[in-house]
Design an enzyme around this catalytic site. Structure first.
Site, PDB file in Angstrom:
ATOM      1  N   ASN B 396      37.012  33.923  33.342  1.00  0.00           N
ATOM      2  CA  ASN B 396      37.251  34.687  34.561  1.00  0.00           C
ATOM      3  C   ASN B 396      36.211  34.365  35.621  1.00  0.00           C
ATOM      4  O   ASN B 396      36.531  33.787  36.652  1.00  0.00           O
ATOM      5  CB  ASN B 396      37.259  36.184  34.237  1.00  0.00           C
ATOM      6  CG  ASN B 396      37.868  36.993  35.369  1.00  0.00           C
ATOM      7  OD1 ASN B 396      38.108  36.479  36.454  1.00  0.00           O
ATOM      8  ND2 ASN B 396      38.107  38.259  35.135  1.00  0.00           N
ATOM      9  N   ASP B 397      34.960  34.690  35.339  1.00  0.00           N
ATOM     10  CA  ASP B 397      33.926  34.507  36.357  1.00  0.00           C
ATOM     11  C   ASP B 397      33.807  33.061  36.838  1.00  0.00           C
ATOM     12  O   ASP B 397      33.578  32.823  38.021  1.00  0.00           O
ATOM     13  CB  ASP B 397      32.575  34.959  35.798  1.00  0.00           C
ATOM     14  CG  ASP B 397      32.571  36.447  35.490  1.00  0.00           C
ATOM     15  OD1 ASP B 397      33.349  37.173  36.135  1.00  0.00           O
ATOM     16  OD2 ASP B 397      31.800  36.866  34.625  1.00  0.00           O
TER      17      ASP B 397
END
Lengths: 98, 470
Positions: B396-397
């Site tokens: 995600n990040d």
């Protein structure tokens, strides 16, 4: 040994330490950190030395605690690094990469 | 004086440590390098028992206890290292590092207590102070990072009210007591051991205060930094004991560790000072994004299978979620299926994919993914624009454009993988929960993005069978 000699060793070691890892690829950052981590486990030597001449119960107790901690650092560090690097060895796979 | 052969053996061990670090810098020699390091450490440990009567003031005392303690520590370390899951390895390294720092602090403390202080020079006192301070900070700091990564506590930055002032105050007190310890001697010329214990306590607290506000993706950098700290602390304990081997080994680790920390910080596009002090100034509010109920497009495994099977170029972005779900083998199976259909598939490895630089490479290598298919960020980023499907598995990040666009985001400035440039993006996610850094990801709401919810391994297994049935 006199202070200047120790200082000399210290400064030269800094340069060696920087030089030897300066070309590491990003892939190996974690294993390298872990291996370096194991190497400072050699503080076990210091722990054994001070415990071997401990005169009071306090010194002995602290010394034995330091030995246990340092040994965990050293043995655990090398073993976990080896486990990581085990994955990197070339495997006998028939590579039909691309 | 120490026997000559012991000192020569220690010289040998020092050389082995240098060769170990050198070896660890290249994939071909890494494993051998690590073994050389282990050999050096073993030699050093054995000869420590032969320092002789002059050093020990007689035969070495407490020999059986020392051997038992060494054995206990070795067994604990061995078992812990063998049992740990590869996904949990970063926190294991943190823990090993912490106990090493603690050991160094204790070693210098004992030497201080036993040395009959007037014998100690100011320089030795200063080295003692340094070891105790830095070793203790490393000890509590590492244990805290361990707890964060092990999710025994929140991985978000913990901002305590007035934290900056408390930290500054404790910092000043720590430095103050350090200065007093070195400069103030009583009438007999002894430095005060009670102040040493005050310093010890303050340093332990300081370690907690420094690491508490560090959050999310910065934690690995802190582990690396604390690793370098422990190295320096070991070097200083070597000075206290007049032991060349400890100075060399500790300094090697301190110097290489500092460089490594900088390289990691650069890979994440964050100046080191930001990592350490950023959270003191940043507000924790960016965490909650504005986008609670915005619509997302979810897809079935069959939809994903069709998208993949009719693509020409697919890029896989593996993340920590993949590792947690133990889905490395399933993803490899999927990739091999797609390649058999003539589709070009690559893995895009972000420098900090997983939890640490290189962590994802280790995890995928464990699953026999060929080395050549793993592409680093700089190499693969230009290819996203011509990619049909970017398949993001449990990451995600590292694909969050907030790092590019939103200066208030905690990850702002971190280089990311440009999945948003691909024709279509598929996320395999467990839930809408944001990633480790706790920030909303705009790509999720993009109309070209599809989401397949569920455990990464289950989802992938379904996709694999759907591809087979096409």
């Amino acid at each position: 040994m006199d202070a200047i000699a120790l200082l000399t060793i210290f400064v030269l070691s800094i340069f060696v330490g920087i030089e030897v890892v300066s070309k590491v690829s990003a892939v190996l950052h974690t294993p390298l950190m872990s291996g370096a981590n194991a190497i400072h486990g050699v503080v076990l030597v210091g722990a054994i030395l001070v415990t071997g001449k401990a005169n009071t119960t306090l010194e002995l107790g602290l010394g034995l605690a330091a030995i246990v901690l340092a040994a965990i650092n050293m043995v655990g560090g090398f073993v976990v690094t080896d486990r990581m690097l085990e994955m990197f060895k070339p495997k006998p796979r028939d590579g039909e990469a691309k | 004086m120490t026997p000559t052969w012991v000192r020569l053996a220690e010289l040998g061990a020092s050389v082995l440590f240098i060769l170990a670090l050198k070896g660890l810098s290249s994939p071909k020699t890494a494993r051998r390098g690590n073994l050389l390091g282990a050999a050096g450490a073993t030699i050093a440990t054995i000869v420590a028992f032969f320092y002789g009567e002059k050093f020990y003031g007689g035969p070495i005392q407490h020999l059986p206890l020392i051997i038992v303690a060494t054995a206990i520590g070795s067994v604990i370390g061995w078992i812990a290292a063998k049992r740990v899951q590869m996904t949990q390895m970063p926190q294991m390294v943190a823990l090993f590092n912490g106990v090493g720092g603690g050991a160094a602090a204790v070693v210098s403390t004992i030497e201080f207590l036993s040395a009959g202080n007037p014998a100690q020079t100011r320089a030795a006192l200063a080295a003692t102070v340094f070891t105790v301070l830095v070793g203790s900070v490393s000890f509590t700091g590492s244990i805290l990072t361990f707890m964060k990564l092990q999710e025994l506590m929140t991985s978000r930055p913990v901002v305590i009210p007035a934290g900056r002032y408390i930290t500054s105050l404790v910092g000043l007190l720590t430095i103050g007591s350090a200065i007093v310890l070195v400069t103030w001697l009583d009438s007999a010329g002894n430095a005060s051991s009670s102040i040493l214990f005050v310093l010890l306590g303050l340093s332990l607290i300081m370690g907690l205060l420094l690491v508490l506000p560090v959050g999310g993706a910065d934690v690995p950098i802190v582990i690396s930094l604390l690793n370098a700290f422990t190295g320096l602390s070991v070097a200083a304990s070597g000075y206290v004991l007049g032991n060349v081997l400890l100075i060399v080994a500790g300094t090697l680790v301190g110097a290489s560790g500092t460089l490594l920390t900088r390289m990691m910080a650069q890979a994440m596009g964050r100046p080191l000072t930001n990592t350490l002090f950023g959270a003191f100034t940043a507000k924790a509010t960016t965490a909650a994004g504005p986008a609670e109920d915005r619509p997302v497009k979810s897809a079935s495994p069959e939809d994903v299978a069709i998208m993949l099977a009719y693509a020409r170029k697919v890029i896989i972005v593996p993340g920590y979620g993949l590792a947690v779900a133990q889905a490395q083998n399933t993803i490899r199976e999927l990739v091999e299926l797609l390649q058999a259909k003539g589709i070009s598939v690559d893995y895009a490895i972000h420098p900090v994919a997983g939890r640490m630089p290189g962590h994802m490479n280790v995890l995928l290598a464990e699953a026999n993914v060929p080395y050549e298919q793993l592409k680093e960020m700089d190499e693969i980023n230009p290819e996203f624009a011509e990619t049909d499907v970017a398949l993001v598995v449990g990451a995600n990040d590292v694909v969050n454009p907030a790092a590019r666009n939103d200066p208030s985001a905690p990850i702002y400035g971190m280089p990311i993988l440009n999945v948003d440039q691909a024709q279509q993006v598929v996320f395999l996610k467990r839930s809408m929960r944001p990633g480790f850094a706790g920030i909303e990801n705009e790509v999720l709401f993009d109309p070209r993005t599809s989401l397949l919810f569920g455990d990464a391994k289950e989802s992938l297994t379904k996709v694999v069978s759907a591809v087979k049935n096409l």
